[in-house]
Structures are given as C-alpha cells and as structure tokens.
Design a protein around this motif. Structure first.
Motif, short mmCIF file in Angstrom:
data_model
loop_
_atom_site.label_atom_id
_atom_site.label_comp_id
_atom_site.label_asym_id
_atom_site.label_seq_id
_atom_site.Cartn_x
_atom_site.Cartn_y
_atom_site.Cartn_z
N ILE A 4 -5.12 30.25 17.07
CA ILE A 4 -5.51 31.62 17.41
C ILE A 4 -4.98 31.99 18.78
N HIS A 5 -4.33 33.15 18.86
CA HIS A 5 -3.93 33.71 20.14
C HIS A 5 -4.64 35.04 20.32
N GLN A 6 -5.51 35.09 21.32
CA GLN A 6 -6.27 36.32 21.61
C GLN A 6 -5.75 36.90 22.92
N LEU A 18 -3.79 37.14 17.03
CA LEU A 18 -2.85 36.60 16.05
C LEU A 18 -3.42 35.27 15.57
N LEU A 19 -3.40 35.09 14.25
CA LEU A 19 -3.93 33.88 13.61
C LEU A 19 -2.75 33.22 12.92
N TYR A 38 0.92 44.07 20.94
CA TYR A 38 1.13 43.17 19.80
C TYR A 38 2.57 42.65 19.77
N MET A 39 3.53 43.54 20.05
CA MET A 39 4.92 43.08 20.03
C MET A 39 5.15 42.03 21.13
N ASP A 40 4.52 42.22 22.29
CA ASP A 40 4.62 41.22 23.36
C ASP A 40 4.02 39.88 22.91
N ALA A 41 2.86 39.95 22.24
CA ALA A 41 2.18 38.72 21.79
C ALA A 41 3.01 38.01 20.73
N ILE A 42 3.64 38.79 19.85
CA ILE A 42 4.49 38.21 18.80
C ILE A 42 5.68 37.49 19.43
N LYS A 43 6.25 38.12 20.45
CA LYS A 43 7.38 37.52 21.15
C LYS A 43 6.95 36.25 21.88
N ALA A 44 5.81 36.32 22.56
CA ALA A 44 5.36 35.18 23.37
C ALA A 44 5.02 33.96 22.51
N THR A 45 4.45 34.19 21.34
CA THR A 45 4.03 33.07 20.49
C THR A 45 5.13 32.64 19.53
N GLY A 46 6.02 33.58 19.19
CA GLY A 46 6.98 33.31 18.12
C GLY A 46 6.35 33.39 16.74
N TRP A 47 5.15 33.93 16.66
CA TRP A 47 4.43 34.04 15.39
C TRP A 47 4.64 35.46 14.84
N THR A 48 5.35 35.58 13.73
CA THR A 48 5.62 36.90 13.14
C THR A 48 4.60 37.19 12.04
N PRO A 49 3.82 38.26 12.19
CA PRO A 49 2.78 38.54 11.19
C PRO A 49 3.35 38.72 9.78
N THR A 50 2.73 38.00 8.84
CA THR A 50 3.00 38.20 7.42
C THR A 50 1.93 39.10 6.81
#
Ligand code: ZN
Ligand code: FE
Length: 251
Positions: A4-6, A18-19, A38-50
């Motif tokens: 989990i990234h909060q 992001l889960l 959200y786009m920043d968090a996606i970039k930082a984690t490398g986790w792309t929401p499905t």
C-alpha cells in the motif's frame, strides 16, 4: 500481502491510495481526487493502476478520473451515477483483485451512493468518507439512521482490520471526541499519540476497527458514560448517534 502506498493530496487533506500486488503486477487506485498527485504517485512507485475503485461522487474523490484513466486504461469500479464507471457496484457485490475477493459494503449517510471496499483475506477496508479516525462523515445526503446502520456494518468487521479513510481530519475529531467522552483513558492516550504524529507531519491513517471501537464516539453510541453525558441513558443507539452528529456539526 498487498503493498500500500498512501499519499496526501489537495483539496481537503485527502489521502490517495495505490494498492499493489507484486506477483501479478495488478494495482488498484482508491478514488482519484487529484489527477496530478495520482500521476506523481504512479511514477514514484512504478505501479500502474489496472483498476480504480470509487467510493462516492464528491469532487475531491473523482476529479482526477479522466486523467488517470487516459494515462493507464484502468477499469473503473464504483457506484452508479458517476460518469466513466465501467463496472457499477452495489452493496453485497464482490469482485476480484489480484486473486483476492473484494466485498462491497454500501454505507450511505455522507452520500447515498457511498461504497466501502473490504478485502477480508488481507484485513483491509477502505471507508471513503464514512468512517474517519475518531470521527465520521458529515450527513450531506442521508439521515442519522442511515449513517448509524452504515457504521454498524463497519463495527462488525474484525477488530484487527486496517481502516484506510479519505481524509486527515483526526486532530479536530479528537477534540470533539474528548469533549463527549472525557473519562475514556484509551481516548486520552490516543489524543496524545495523534498530536505527536501530526507534529512530525506523519499520517494518523490507517487506523483499525479495534482502535475506533475504543476511541471513536460515533462507534460508541452504546457506551454508558457517553450516554450519561448526553442525558440519553435509555435512548436508542440511533438517537445517540443523531445527537453526537448534531453536536459535532456545531462544535
Ligand atoms: Zn465526500
Ligand atoms: Fe471527501
């Protein structure tokens, strides 16, 4: 275990989540109230929401939907009445995420469309604006009876269930909680803990169902001391809830 990234984001001391499941690479975004965050968090984690799970229609939960869907192609699951939802969910439904069953709890009160997402196998629930740390959402659409019955659904979850809610409203909630439950030692101790966390800039979320049962006045409508304080010793739980919500709105 899911990761989990909060992260905090505007406009209203919101938390985004992001889960992520390492094994399958699947990722869920819980609400999308601010596209750039959200786009920043996606970039930082490398986790792309499905998948994107929407709790309710308020702007601070859905404003980033177009941006995140356009960038990721994620499937949107949420209540009816929100443009862009691919799979309409309602209470009692369940769906699969990364091999886990996700159960939908309908928790009207703050809004009538409110959905909470419970993953029993992981011991996690996402409560949107229904349950907050030592508080609950304002009643914009539902009645006190609606919200009291919604909170009771959450109260029935296992005590060790981790609770992710959508806002950092904890300090203000704590002051109100202490005002109606002044002799609660667990609450007094927690008030000190959350003050220290906020002084360091740390989140007070997640909480747990057990911690809320011990300290959240809206979960404690049947507590004898709170009832005595309100002069509602013999009232129904719903009547005590209604009075607590009214007092909080005027606090
Ligand atoms: Zn809301
Ligand atoms: Fe909100």
């Amino acid at each position: 275990m899911l990761k989990i990234h909060q992260f905090p984001h505007p406009p209203l001391e919101n938390y985004g989540v992001l889960l992520h499941d390492e094994l399958t690479g699947e990722t869920a975004a819980i609400d999308v109230g601010h596209g750039p965050s959200y786009m920043d968090a996606i970039k930082a984690t490398g986790w792309t929401p499905t998948q994107i799970w929407l709790t309710h229609h308020h702007h601070d939960h859905v404003t980033g939907l177009d941006e995140v869907v356009t960038a990721t192609g994620a499937t949107v699951l949420g209540p009816s009445g929100i443009a862009g939802v691919d799979r309409i969910m309602s209470g009692g439904n369940s769906f699969e995420f990364a091999g886990r069953q996700v159960d939908i709890l309908h928790t009207p009160g703050h809004t009538m469309d409110m959905l909470n997402f419970h993953i029993a196998s992981e011991g996690i629930v996402f409560t949107g604006d229904t349950l907050f740390v030592m508080g609950c959402g304002r009643l914009f659409e539902g009645t006190p009876a609606d919200m009291w019955s919604s909170l009771q659904k959450l109260m029935a979850l296992p005590e060790n269930t981790a609770v992710y809610c959508s806002h950092e409203y904890t300090l203000a909630n704590t002051q109100f909680a202490v005002s109606v439950d002044p002799d609660n030692i667990a609450l007094r101790n927690r008030a000190i803990e959350v003050e220290q966390l906020r002084e360091l800039g740390d989140p007070t979320v997640p909480t747990s169902i057990g911690a809320e049962l011990a300290t959240n006045p809206f979960f404690r409508c049947n507590d004898p001391a709170i009832r005595v304080g309100l002069g509602l010793t013999d009232a129904s739980g719903g009547a005590v809830f209604a009075e607590l919500r009214r007092l909080k709105d005027n606090f």
